[in-house]
Design a protein around this motif. Structure first.
Motif, PDB file in Angstrom:
ATOM      1  N   GLU A   1       0.848  -1.188   0.000  1.00  0.00           N
ATOM      2  CA  GLU A   1       0.000   0.000   0.000  1.00  0.00           C
ATOM      3  C   GLU A   1       0.885   1.239   0.000  1.00  0.00           C
ATOM      4  O   GLU A   1       1.821   1.323   0.787  1.00  0.00           O
ATOM      5  N   VAL A   2       0.585   2.169  -0.865  1.00  0.00           N
ATOM      6  CA  VAL A   2       1.254   3.465  -0.825  1.00  0.00           C
ATOM      7  C   VAL A   2       0.574   4.271   0.270  1.00  0.00           C
ATOM      8  O   VAL A   2      -0.659   4.310   0.369  1.00  0.00           O
ATOM      9  N   HIS A   3       1.379   4.880   1.134  1.00  0.00           N
ATOM     10  CA  HIS A   3       0.831   5.667   2.241  1.00  0.00           C
ATOM     11  C   HIS A   3      -0.066   6.776   1.697  1.00  0.00           C
ATOM     12  O   HIS A   3       0.287   7.436   0.715  1.00  0.00           O
ATOM     13  N   ARG A   4      -1.192   6.987   2.331  1.00  0.00           N
ATOM     14  CA  ARG A   4      -2.158   7.947   1.779  1.00  0.00           C
ATOM     15  C   ARG A   4      -1.701   9.399   1.830  1.00  0.00           C
ATOM     16  O   ARG A   4      -2.218  10.231   1.103  1.00  0.00           O
ATOM     17  N   TYR A   5      -0.739   9.727   2.699  1.00  0.00           N
ATOM     18  CA  TYR A   5      -0.277  11.115   2.783  1.00  0.00           C
ATOM     19  C   TYR A   5       1.134  11.323   2.242  1.00  0.00           C
ATOM     20  O   TYR A   5       1.608  12.451   2.183  1.00  0.00           O
ATOM     21  N   ASP A   6       1.816  10.229   1.864  1.00  0.00           N
ATOM     22  CA  ASP A   6       3.207  10.344   1.436  1.00  0.00           C
ATOM     23  C   ASP A   6       3.481   9.281   0.377  1.00  0.00           C
ATOM     24  O   ASP A   6       3.672   8.116   0.701  1.00  0.00           O
ATOM     25  N   ASP A   7       3.525   9.687  -0.878  1.00  0.00           N
ATOM     26  CA  ASP A   7       3.681   8.699  -1.952  1.00  0.00           C
ATOM     27  C   ASP A   7       5.100   8.150  -2.059  1.00  0.00           C
ATOM     28  O   ASP A   7       5.372   7.285  -2.887  1.00  0.00           O
ATOM     29  N   THR A   8       6.033   8.617  -1.216  1.00  0.00           N
ATOM     30  CA  THR A   8       7.364   8.021  -1.183  1.00  0.00           C
ATOM     31  C   THR A   8       7.453   6.910  -0.137  1.00  0.00           C
ATOM     32  O   THR A   8       8.501   6.289   0.022  1.00  0.00           O
ATOM     33  N   LEU A   9       6.354   6.653   0.572  1.00  0.00           N
ATOM     34  CA  LEU A   9       6.320   5.647   1.625  1.00  0.00           C
ATOM     35  C   LEU A   9       5.456   4.474   1.176  1.00  0.00           C
ATOM     36  O   LEU A   9       4.264   4.631   0.914  1.00  0.00           O
ATOM     37  N   LEU A  10       6.067   3.299   1.089  1.00  0.00           N
ATOM     38  CA  LEU A  10       5.359   2.083   0.724  1.00  0.00           C
ATOM     39  C   LEU A  10       5.262   1.191   1.958  1.00  0.00           C
ATOM     40  O   LEU A  10       6.265   0.985   2.653  1.00  0.00           O
ATOM     41  N   GLN A  11       4.067   0.695   2.230  1.00  0.00           N
ATOM     42  CA  GLN A  11       3.871  -0.190   3.368  1.00  0.00           C
ATOM     43  C   GLN A  11       3.639  -1.611   2.874  1.00  0.00           C
ATOM     44  O   GLN A  11       2.808  -1.843   1.999  1.00  0.00           O
ATOM     45  N   LEU A  12       4.384  -2.556   3.452  1.00  0.00           N
ATOM     46  CA  LEU A  12       4.094  -3.971   3.259  1.00  0.00           C
ATOM     47  C   LEU A  12       3.205  -4.364   4.426  1.00  0.00           C
ATOM     48  O   LEU A  12       3.639  -4.361   5.575  1.00  0.00           O
ATOM     49  N   VAL A  13       1.940  -4.655   4.143  1.00  0.00           N
ATOM     50  CA  VAL A  13       0.977  -5.007   5.191  1.00  0.00           C
ATOM     51  C   VAL A  13       0.922  -6.525   5.270  1.00  0.00           C
ATOM     52  O   VAL A  13       0.594  -7.202   4.295  1.00  0.00           O
ATOM     53  N   LEU A  14       1.238  -7.051   6.453  1.00  0.00           N
ATOM     54  CA  LEU A  14       1.309  -8.489   6.652  1.00  0.00           C
ATOM     55  C   LEU A  14       0.038  -9.059   7.255  1.00  0.00           C
ATOM     56  O   LEU A  14      -0.288 -10.220   7.034  1.00  0.00           O
ATOM     57  N   ARG A  15      -0.645  -8.273   8.044  1.00  0.00           N
ATOM     58  CA  ARG A  15      -1.908  -8.715   8.658  1.00  0.00           C
ATOM     59  C   ARG A  15      -2.686  -7.491   9.100  1.00  0.00           C
ATOM     60  O   ARG A  15      -2.120  -6.404   9.192  1.00  0.00           O
ATOM     61  N   ASP A  16      -3.972  -7.713   9.417  1.00  0.00           N
ATOM     62  CA  ASP A  16      -4.829  -6.577   9.763  1.00  0.00           C
ATOM     63  C   ASP A  16      -5.353  -6.577  11.192  1.00  0.00           C
ATOM     64  O   ASP A  16      -5.858  -5.567  11.643  1.00  0.00           O
ATOM     65  N   ASP A  17      -5.289  -7.680  11.917  1.00  0.00           N
ATOM     66  CA  ASP A  17      -5.875  -7.690  13.261  1.00  0.00           C
ATOM     67  C   ASP A  17      -4.959  -8.387  14.255  1.00  0.00           C
ATOM     68  O   ASP A  17      -5.065  -9.591  14.406  1.00  0.00           O
ATOM     69  N   PRO A  18      -4.058  -7.685  14.918  1.00  0.00           N
ATOM     70  CA  PRO A  18      -3.786  -6.256  14.747  1.00  0.00           C
ATOM     71  C   PRO A  18      -3.005  -6.012  13.455  1.00  0.00           C
ATOM     72  O   PRO A  18      -2.398  -6.928  12.907  1.00  0.00           O
TER      73      PRO A  18
END
Length: 157
Positions: A114-131
């Protein structure tokens, strides 16, 4: 001394007693008082640190509970401070995104980008959602260079 593994945290979402929802009393009972504490809120410290591991507490809950477990702004491999022996696995500051992708793929760990919604130079690798568990990578600095891993975060959704 408690032994913890960054691989276990990233792959399985487990970092010993450090979890979203833990209370201060639980942590003191297992690990002892933090190396550093601060940011008082209503007379209670809202931030605890064990080496590079930072815990943010929800000041609206009683007892205070961990709302975020994070590591960021470390230099080289992250440190567990005086009370934690931390196996960094491949984690280090400025770890290239491609190296983390290869490691996760080799272990069969699902993730999404996911590209961070406020900073397009920041990419997040999301591994899980809860937490929510995500790793932040700076994809380019002011000069357009990739700088790599910025931090690891586990938060309530």
């Amino acid at each position: 001394m408690i032994h913890l593994s960054m691989r276990d945290w990233i792959v399985a979402g487990e970092l010993g007693p450090f979890r979203v929802g833990a209370t201060k009393a639980e942590l003191i009972g297992v690990v002892g008082h933090p190396d550093q504490a601060g940011c008082p809120d209503d007379g209670e410290d809202a931030v605890w640190k064990y080496g590079d591991l930072e815990l943010l507490f929800d000041a609206t809950s009683r007892p205070f509970r961990v709302s975020c477990v994070e590591m960021h702004a470390f230099d080289g491999a992250p440190s567990g401070g005086r009370k934690l022996r931390l196996d960094p696995w491949i984690v280090r500051s400025e770890l290239p995104l491609a190296d983390m992708r290869r490691a996760l793929d080799a272990l069969g760990v699902p993730y999404r980008e996911e590209v961070h919604r406020y900073d397009d130079t920041l990419l997040q690798l999301v591994l899980r959602d809860d937490p929510r568990m995500h790793l932040d990578f700076i994809t380019s600095d002011r000069d357009g260079r990739s700088t790599g891993l910025r931090g690891l975060w586990m938060t309530r959704r």
